[in-house]
Design a protein around this motif. Structure first.
Motif, PDB file in Angstrom:
ATOM      1  N   ASN A  82       0.780  -1.354  -0.002  1.00  0.00           N
ATOM      2  CA  ASN A  82      -0.078   0.096   0.045  1.00  0.00           C
ATOM      3  C   ASN A  82       1.238   0.975  -0.076  1.00  0.00           C
ATOM      4  N   SER A  83       0.875   2.013  -1.175  1.00  0.00           N
ATOM      5  CA  SER A  83       2.165   2.956  -0.945  1.00  0.00           C
ATOM      6  C   SER A  83       1.291   4.440  -0.279  1.00  0.00           C
ATOM      7  N   GLU A  84       0.781   4.137   0.682  1.00  0.00           N
ATOM      8  CA  GLU A  84       0.439   4.768   1.560  1.00  0.00           C
ATOM      9  C   GLU A  84       0.633   4.912   2.571  1.00  0.00           C
ATOM     10  N   ARG A  85       1.330   3.388   2.642  1.00  0.00           N
ATOM     11  CA  ARG A  85       1.457   2.750   4.090  1.00  0.00           C
ATOM     12  C   ARG A  85       3.185   2.643   4.154  1.00  0.00           C
ATOM     13  N   VAL A  86       4.087   3.313   2.900  1.00  0.00           N
ATOM     14  CA  VAL A  86       4.785   3.108   3.207  1.00  0.00           C
ATOM     15  C   VAL A  86       6.408   3.924   2.808  1.00  0.00           C
ATOM     16  N   ALA A  87       7.565   4.269   3.452  1.00  0.00           N
ATOM     17  CA  ALA A  87       8.434   4.624   3.368  1.00  0.00           C
ATOM     18  C   ALA A  87       9.520   4.361   2.453  1.00  0.00           C
ATOM     19  N   ILE A  88       9.847   5.124   1.451  1.00  0.00           N
ATOM     20  CA  ILE A  88      10.508   4.755   0.533  1.00  0.00           C
ATOM     21  C   ILE A  88      12.967   5.574   0.402  1.00  0.00           C
ATOM     22  N   GLU A  89      13.342   4.604   0.143  1.00  0.00           N
ATOM     23  CA  GLU A  89      15.436   5.116   0.287  1.00  0.00           C
ATOM     24  C   GLU A  89      15.015   4.237  -1.223  1.00  0.00           C
ATOM     25  N   LEU A  90      15.246   5.168  -2.115  1.00  0.00           N
ATOM     26  CA  LEU A  90      16.150   5.164  -3.660  1.00  0.00           C
ATOM     27  C   LEU A  90      17.737   5.773  -3.536  1.00  0.00           C
ATOM     28  N   ASN A  91      18.596   4.730  -3.644  1.00  0.00           N
ATOM     29  CA  ASN A  91      19.978   4.923  -3.407  1.00  0.00           C
ATOM     30  C   ASN A  91      20.559   5.754  -2.213  1.00  0.00           C
ATOM     31  N   ASP A  92      19.521   5.114  -1.421  1.00  0.00           N
ATOM     32  CA  ASP A  92      19.703   6.325  -0.028  1.00  0.00           C
ATOM     33  C   ASP A  92      19.098   7.559  -0.066  1.00  0.00           C
ATOM     34  N   THR A 107       7.579  -0.727   5.598  1.00  0.00           N
ATOM     35  CA  THR A 107       6.318  -0.649   6.071  1.00  0.00           C
ATOM     36  C   THR A 107       5.795   0.021   7.460  1.00  0.00           C
ATOM     37  N   ILE A 108       4.535   1.741   7.355  1.00  0.00           N
ATOM     38  CA  ILE A 108       4.943   2.274   8.647  1.00  0.00           C
ATOM     39  C   ILE A 108       3.398   1.631   9.021  1.00  0.00           C
ATOM     40  N   VAL A 109       3.859   1.120  10.350  1.00  0.00           N
ATOM     41  CA  VAL A 109       2.702  -0.124  11.235  1.00  0.00           C
ATOM     42  C   VAL A 109       2.010   1.395  12.036  1.00  0.00           C
TER      43      VAL A 109
END
Length: 71
Positions: free
Chosen positions: A33-43, A66-68
């Motif tokens: 669920n893209s509303e419940r994740v944080a994404i780090e791409l290449n730091d 994943t944000i819980v």
């Protein structure tokens, strides 16, 4: 058009695809669920409005957190 295999790392694990994918497509494919994740791409931490327009390249390193909620 020549297909180029793309190899990325997702949370330290290899992931291969045959064409460039948007980050949003990958999240959907992996059932996040893209509303419940944080994404780090290449730091670099990416804001969620960029998920649709960010395409993954060969050798990218992706961390999906994943944000819980809880209490």
């Amino acid at each position: 058009m020549i297909n180029k295999n793309i190899s990325i790392q997702i949370n330290g694990e290899p992931f291969n695809c045959s064409e460039p994918l948007s980050l949003q497509f990958l999240l959907n494919y992996l059932d996040f669920n893209s509303e419940r994740v944080a994404i780090e791409l290449n730091d670099i931490l990416l804001p969620s409005p960029l998920f649709h327009s960010t395409y993954l390249n060969d050798k990218d390193k992706l961390e999906i957190i994943t944000i819980v909620g809880g209490g």
